[in-house]
Design a protein around this motif. Structure first.
Motif, PDB file in Angstrom:
ATOM      1  N   THR A   1      10.745 -13.924 -60.263  1.00  0.00           N
ATOM      2  CA  THR A   1      10.312 -13.126 -61.322  1.00  0.00           C
ATOM      3  C   THR A   1      10.985 -12.113 -61.378  1.00  0.00           C
ATOM      4  O   THR A   1      11.374 -11.364 -62.634  1.00  0.00           O
ATOM      5  CB  THR A   1       8.913 -12.644 -60.798  1.00  0.00           C
ATOM      6  OG1 THR A   1       7.964 -13.868 -60.569  1.00  0.00           O
ATOM      7  CG2 THR A   1       8.025 -12.123 -62.258  1.00  0.00           C
TER       8      THR A   1
ATOM      9  N   PHE B   1      -6.697 -12.776 -63.069  1.00  0.00           N
ATOM     10  CA  PHE B   1      -7.332 -12.201 -62.234  1.00  0.00           C
ATOM     11  C   PHE B   1      -8.626 -11.755 -62.542  1.00  0.00           C
ATOM     12  O   PHE B   1      -8.919 -10.771 -63.416  1.00  0.00           O
ATOM     13  CB  PHE B   1      -6.538 -11.047 -61.686  1.00  0.00           C
ATOM     14  CG  PHE B   1      -5.015 -11.120 -61.323  1.00  0.00           C
ATOM     15  CD1 PHE B   1      -4.812 -12.220 -60.384  1.00  0.00           C
ATOM     16  CD2 PHE B   1      -4.173 -10.786 -61.815  1.00  0.00           C
ATOM     17  CE1 PHE B   1      -3.439 -12.556 -60.004  1.00  0.00           C
ATOM     18  CE2 PHE B   1      -2.534 -10.740 -61.675  1.00  0.00           C
ATOM     19  CZ  PHE B   1      -2.604 -11.713 -60.532  1.00  0.00           C
TER      20      PHE B   1
ATOM     21  N   ILE C   1      -1.268 -16.999 -55.558  1.00  0.00           N
ATOM     22  CA  ILE C   1      -0.145 -17.638 -56.160  1.00  0.00           C
ATOM     23  C   ILE C   1       0.287 -17.061 -57.546  1.00  0.00           C
ATOM     24  O   ILE C   1       1.440 -16.811 -57.814  1.00  0.00           O
ATOM     25  CB  ILE C   1      -0.390 -19.229 -56.490  1.00  0.00           C
ATOM     26  CG1 ILE C   1      -0.400 -19.786 -54.931  1.00  0.00           C
ATOM     27  CG2 ILE C   1       0.766 -19.963 -57.366  1.00  0.00           C
ATOM     28  CD1 ILE C   1      -0.906 -21.223 -55.019  1.00  0.00           C
ATOM     29  N   ALA C   2      -0.853 -16.727 -58.381  1.00  0.00           N
ATOM     30  CA  ALA C   2      -0.476 -15.912 -59.577  1.00  0.00           C
ATOM     31  C   ALA C   2       0.204 -14.614 -59.290  1.00  0.00           C
ATOM     32  O   ALA C   2       0.910 -14.113 -60.187  1.00  0.00           O
ATOM     33  CB  ALA C   2      -1.775 -16.044 -60.452  1.00  0.00           C
ATOM     34  N   ALA C   3      -0.574 -13.830 -58.161  1.00  0.00           N
ATOM     35  CA  ALA C   3       0.270 -12.535 -57.900  1.00  0.00           C
ATOM     36  C   ALA C   3       1.605 -12.529 -57.642  1.00  0.00           C
ATOM     37  O   ALA C   3       2.412 -11.979 -58.082  1.00  0.00           O
ATOM     38  CB  ALA C   3      -0.706 -12.005 -56.832  1.00  0.00           C
ATOM     39  N   GLU C   4       1.854 -13.672 -56.834  1.00  0.00           N
ATOM     40  CA  GLU C   4       3.321 -13.909 -56.452  1.00  0.00           C
ATOM     41  C   GLU C   4       4.350 -14.175 -57.904  1.00  0.00           C
ATOM     42  O   GLU C   4       5.254 -13.558 -58.005  1.00  0.00           O
ATOM     43  CB  GLU C   4       3.345 -14.989 -55.726  1.00  0.00           C
ATOM     44  CG  GLU C   4       3.715 -14.497 -54.340  1.00  0.00           C
ATOM     45  CD  GLU C   4       3.976 -15.917 -53.499  1.00  0.00           C
ATOM     46  OE1 GLU C   4       4.954 -16.260 -53.016  1.00  0.00           O
ATOM     47  OE2 GLU C   4       2.920 -16.638 -53.045  1.00  0.00           O
ATOM     48  N   ALA C   5       3.520 -15.110 -58.726  1.00  0.00           N
ATOM     49  CA  ALA C   5       4.376 -15.193 -59.797  1.00  0.00           C
ATOM     50  C   ALA C   5       4.297 -14.042 -60.877  1.00  0.00           C
ATOM     51  O   ALA C   5       5.306 -13.927 -61.592  1.00  0.00           O
ATOM     52  CB  ALA C   5       3.717 -16.374 -60.548  1.00  0.00           C
ATOM     53  N   MET C   6       3.669 -12.915 -60.672  1.00  0.00           N
ATOM     54  CA  MET C   6       3.634 -11.802 -61.514  1.00  0.00           C
ATOM     55  C   MET C   6       4.479 -10.692 -60.603  1.00  0.00           C
ATOM     56  O   MET C   6       4.620  -9.549 -61.029  1.00  0.00           O
ATOM     57  CB  MET C   6       2.310 -11.298 -61.689  1.00  0.00           C
ATOM     58  CG  MET C   6       1.409 -12.015 -62.731  1.00  0.00           C
ATOM     59  SD  MET C   6       2.278 -12.840 -63.984  1.00  0.00           S
ATOM     60  CE  MET C   6       2.042 -14.329 -63.967  1.00  0.00           C
ATOM     61  N   GLY C   7       5.279 -11.327 -59.690  1.00  0.00           N
ATOM     62  CA  GLY C   7       6.251 -10.284 -59.227  1.00  0.00           C
ATOM     63  C   GLY C   7       5.697  -9.551 -57.871  1.00  0.00           C
ATOM     64  O   GLY C   7       6.396  -8.647 -57.562  1.00  0.00           O
ATOM     65  N   VAL C   8       4.432  -9.645 -57.683  1.00  0.00           N
ATOM     66  CA  VAL C   8       3.959  -9.170 -56.641  1.00  0.00           C
ATOM     67  C   VAL C   8       4.677  -9.461 -55.374  1.00  0.00           C
ATOM     68  O   VAL C   8       4.516 -10.800 -54.659  1.00  0.00           O
ATOM     69  CB  VAL C   8       2.438  -9.415 -56.302  1.00  0.00           C
ATOM     70  CG1 VAL C   8       1.929  -8.475 -54.959  1.00  0.00           C
ATOM     71  CG2 VAL C   8       1.884  -8.761 -57.492  1.00  0.00           C
ATOM     72  N   ASN C   9       5.227  -8.641 -54.203  1.00  0.00           N
ATOM     73  CA  ASN C   9       5.759  -9.002 -53.038  1.00  0.00           C
ATOM     74  C   ASN C   9       4.535  -9.218 -52.035  1.00  0.00           C
ATOM     75  O   ASN C   9       4.087  -7.915 -51.417  1.00  0.00           O
ATOM     76  CB  ASN C   9       6.767  -7.999 -52.568  1.00  0.00           C
ATOM     77  CG  ASN C   9       7.245  -8.418 -51.340  1.00  0.00           C
ATOM     78  OD1 ASN C   9       6.836  -9.108 -50.335  1.00  0.00           O
ATOM     79  ND2 ASN C   9       8.484  -7.630 -50.880  1.00  0.00           N
TER      80      ASN C   9
ATOM     81  N   THR D   1       6.331  -8.408 -66.822  1.00  0.00           N
ATOM     82  CA  THR D   1       7.295  -8.630 -65.607  1.00  0.00           C
ATOM     83  C   THR D   1       8.725  -8.468 -66.487  1.00  0.00           C
ATOM     84  O   THR D   1       9.665  -8.504 -65.578  1.00  0.00           O
ATOM     85  CB  THR D   1       7.327  -9.850 -64.905  1.00  0.00           C
ATOM     86  OG1 THR D   1       7.490 -10.806 -65.577  1.00  0.00           O
ATOM     87  CG2 THR D   1       5.689 -10.019 -64.292  1.00  0.00           C
TER      88      THR D   1
ATOM     89  N   HIS E   1       8.486 -14.153 -55.975  1.00  0.00           N
ATOM     90  CA  HIS E   1       8.242 -12.752 -56.596  1.00  0.00           C
ATOM     91  C   HIS E   1       9.787 -12.148 -56.857  1.00  0.00           C
ATOM     92  O   HIS E   1      10.107 -11.547 -57.585  1.00  0.00           O
ATOM     93  CB  HIS E   1       7.328 -11.537 -55.756  1.00  0.00           C
ATOM     94  CG  HIS E   1       8.315 -11.434 -54.429  1.00  0.00           C
ATOM     95  ND1 HIS E   1       9.253 -10.185 -54.238  1.00  0.00           N
ATOM     96  CD2 HIS E   1       8.148 -11.927 -53.498  1.00  0.00           C
ATOM     97  CE1 HIS E   1       9.711 -10.279 -53.043  1.00  0.00           C
ATOM     98  NE2 HIS E   1       8.909 -11.124 -52.399  1.00  0.00           N
TER      99      HIS E   1
ATOM    100  N   PHE F   1       0.226 -20.362 -66.390  1.00  0.00           N
ATOM    101  CA  PHE F   1      -0.215 -21.746 -65.658  1.00  0.00           C
ATOM    102  C   PHE F   1      -1.122 -22.611 -66.603  1.00  0.00           C
ATOM    103  O   PHE F   1      -1.884 -21.970 -67.521  1.00  0.00           O
ATOM    104  CB  PHE F   1      -1.245 -21.019 -64.596  1.00  0.00           C
ATOM    105  CG  PHE F   1      -0.185 -20.483 -63.476  1.00  0.00           C
ATOM    106  CD1 PHE F   1       0.248 -21.140 -62.300  1.00  0.00           C
ATOM    107  CD2 PHE F   1      -0.140 -19.250 -63.479  1.00  0.00           C
ATOM    108  CE1 PHE F   1       1.017 -20.361 -61.489  1.00  0.00           C
ATOM    109  CE2 PHE F   1       0.730 -18.385 -62.503  1.00  0.00           C
ATOM    110  CZ  PHE F   1       1.385 -19.224 -61.444  1.00  0.00           C
TER     111      PHE F   1
END
Lengths: 320, 259
Positions: free
Chosen positions: B77, B91, A200-208, B171, B74, B85
């Motif tokens: 973003t 990570f 979820i965090a990855a998606e929020a950071m713009g990762v497709n 971003t 994404h 959050f």
């Protein structure tokens, strides 16, 4: 000491790998060494899917099988095709990548255990197809497999000794290590590991995440497919039983034993899992028992695997 | 024209109406604070704006023309909305630098093939990203940069919050959503956070934050929006909000507004 080990370890390993077959007492041992390289390739492929992207794939051997059979289709009397080795391997890379995407696409929404079960199913389906696609039209040769497969040849030089195969596999392995490391320290590798850590965090950071997961499946599958092509050219025959569930589990054990996400670890895992049963051959019936005990001991003593993925300090120094 | 305009946003979880027709407009470089008691729907609104959960109804419009409802997180973003959050989602097994690089990579162009072949373009792009990630870590002075190569999991609580902000900034957002950035911070750290947030605003980023610490709310917000049971009950500057009878009743409690 550990500092030196991590710096010179890979070179030392490469050196050992280069001279090992020259010191081997007989051709059988050279064959085992070649098999280690082949499985190390598979472990590196699975390491991308499970280790980097955190996608638990229990049907990974399917891509190994697809690679083998594509090789057999294109370079054996079965369909009367005898394409050059390089061309066949190129076709395999793309076929395997395509099947990786095909299998990956429906599983994108699944995580963890659920993904594992679905991929397990895909692995079994592939096996069943290999066994049964000899009727009504004979495609795979059924349980009898396909025979008389062409050996690899480069500009008229035909490879037909274990030691030659060994160096061919080792060369491929070196190349895949290089590619794995490049990917790990690239935007694609960062995205994979971000997904593994927190989707979820990855998606929020713009990762497709859709794209990144499909890339992981495709790259992992093409490495396994390539290894499959090498296997077919080495065995000069392929059988469905080369691609049983047990193989998927073995490859996963190599990746976990070596340390999820560690490139060198995956190779060490392959060395351990292929060579230990050979070393314990003298114990006859107790061979697998000893093998199992060692696996359990390693996981108790080093739960993070033989080599935990390298700590950041060194990695950043290398990316500069 | 507002940077972000939320119109009639609704979210039902089964029979529970978590957000019941929420409206807000945020201008460029504005700092807006979202306050409200626990369970009033603040985080749900963040999740709706960033596309993590689908809205039941309503529109979220960026730049007065692009409706982002129904788009993937994404993609949102990519349109310039980033977030942190409440429960920190770093990570953990990646380094600080790599955490930020994940955000930096959003705009990267190098394809799979050029990365595999190690083409000069891909290499140059990677070096640029590393450079940018380091400069983002440097935003927090000596707090993050010296530990750039440590794993994020090893960070102290306050530094984790800082890293989340650095990662979100990577971003290149025009609007940053901060979910309780001061939670768990001591007064000194909160004060530092306030200057950090103002510095982020000065980079041209508008900020919508959820915050319970009234010192922080008073210190940095251009506007405060109060929420109760999924409905906006007040909207104005801090002085207005603290005197607003509905806010006092719903959130701060009678006669305790001295903050």
């Amino acid at each position: 000491m550990t500092e030196r080990l991590t710096r010179y370890g890979p070179f030392l390993l490469a050196l050992i790998a280069l001279v090992a077959p020259l010191l081997a007492p007989n051709d059988y041992v050279i064959g085992v060494l070649a098999r280690i390289c082949l499985y190390a390739l598979l472990a590196l492929g699975l390491n991308i899917v499970v280790g980097f992207a955190g996608l638990l794939d229990l049907g990974f051997v399917a891509f190994f099988g697809i690679g083998s059979y594509v090789y057999a289709f294109l370079a054996s009397p079965h369909f009367g095709l005898h394409l050059p080795f390089a061309a066949v391997m190129l076709v395999i890379i793309f076929t395997a990548a395509g099947s990786g995407v095909l299998i990956g696409a429906p599983t994108l929404r699944l995580r963890g255990d659920y993904l594992a079960i679905v991929t397990l199913g895909f692995g079994e389906i592939t096996y069943i197809c290999l066994v049964n696609l000899d009727r009504p039209v004979n495609i795979t040769g059924g349980p009898n497999g396909l025979l008389s497969i062409d050996p690899p040849s480069f500009l008229g030089f035909v490879i037909d000794h274990n030691i030659e195969y060994y160096y061919l596999f080792l060369l491929t392995l070196g190349l895949v290590v290089l590619l794995s490391r490049r990917l790990r320290d690239s935007r694609i590798g960062w995205a994979w590991r971000a997904i593994r850590e927190d989707e979820i965090a990855a998606e929020a950071m713009g990762v497709n995440t859709t794209m990144a997961k499909l890339q992981a499946f495709a790259v992992g599958a093409s490495i396994a497919g390539f290894a499959g092509g090498l296997l077919a050219s080495w065995q000069r025959s392929v059988f469905p039983d080369n691609f049983l569930l047990q193989e998927s589990i073995n490859i996963l054990a190599m990746v976990i034993l070596g340390g999820l996400g560690s490139v060198l670890g995956a190779i060490l895992g392959a060395v351990a899992i292929v060579s230990l049963p050979e070393i314990f051959r003298d114990f006859a019936l107790y061979r697998l028992l000893a093998f199992g005990l060692i696996l359990i001991l390693v996981m108790i003593l080093r739960p993070q695997g033989l080599l935990a993925p390298r700590s950041g300090a060194r990695r950043s120094a290398e990316t500069k | 024209m507002s940077l972000l305009e939320v119109i009639g946003l609704r979210k039902n979880f089964g029979g529970i109406q978590a957000v019941r027709g929420f409206d807000i407009a945020i201008e460029e470089r504005q700092i807006v604070c979202l306050i409200g008691p626990n369970g009033s729907g603040k985080t749900t609104i963040f999740n709706l704006i960033t596309g993590l959960i689908p809205a039941t109804a309503g529109r979220v419009i960026i730049d007065g023309r692009r409706d982002i409802i129904g788009r993937k997180p994404h993609a949102i973003t990519a349109m310039g909305v980033a977030r942190t959050f409440q429960n920190q989602r770093l990570f953990n097994h990646m380094t600080l630098l790599e955490n930020v690089l994940v955000g930096c990579a959003r705009s990267a162009k190098a394809g799979l093939a050029s990365i595999l072949l190690g083409l000069p373009g891909a290499r140059a792009e990677k070096l640029q990203m590393i450079e940018r990630a380091r400069s983002l870590l440097a935003l927090f002075g000596e707090r993050l940069l010296p530990q750039a190569d440590d794993l994020a999991g090893s960070l102290s609580y306050a530094n984790r919050r800082r890293l989340e902000i650095a990662r979100a900034l990577a971003t290149e957002p025009r609007l940053l959503l901060l979910d309780e950035p001061a939670a768990g911070m001591n007064p000194t750290e909160s004060r530092e956070l306030m200057t950090d947030i103002l510095r982020v605003r000065d980079r041209g980023v508008a900020i919508l934050l959820i915050e319970h610490d009234m010192t922080v709310v008073r210190g940095i917000s251009d506007r405060v929006v109060a929420l109760d049971y999924g409905v906006k009950i007040a909207d104005g500057d801090f002085a207005e909000i603290r005197r607003h009878p509905k806010v006092i009743e719903a959130y701060l409690g009678r006669g305790t507004v001295d903050a």
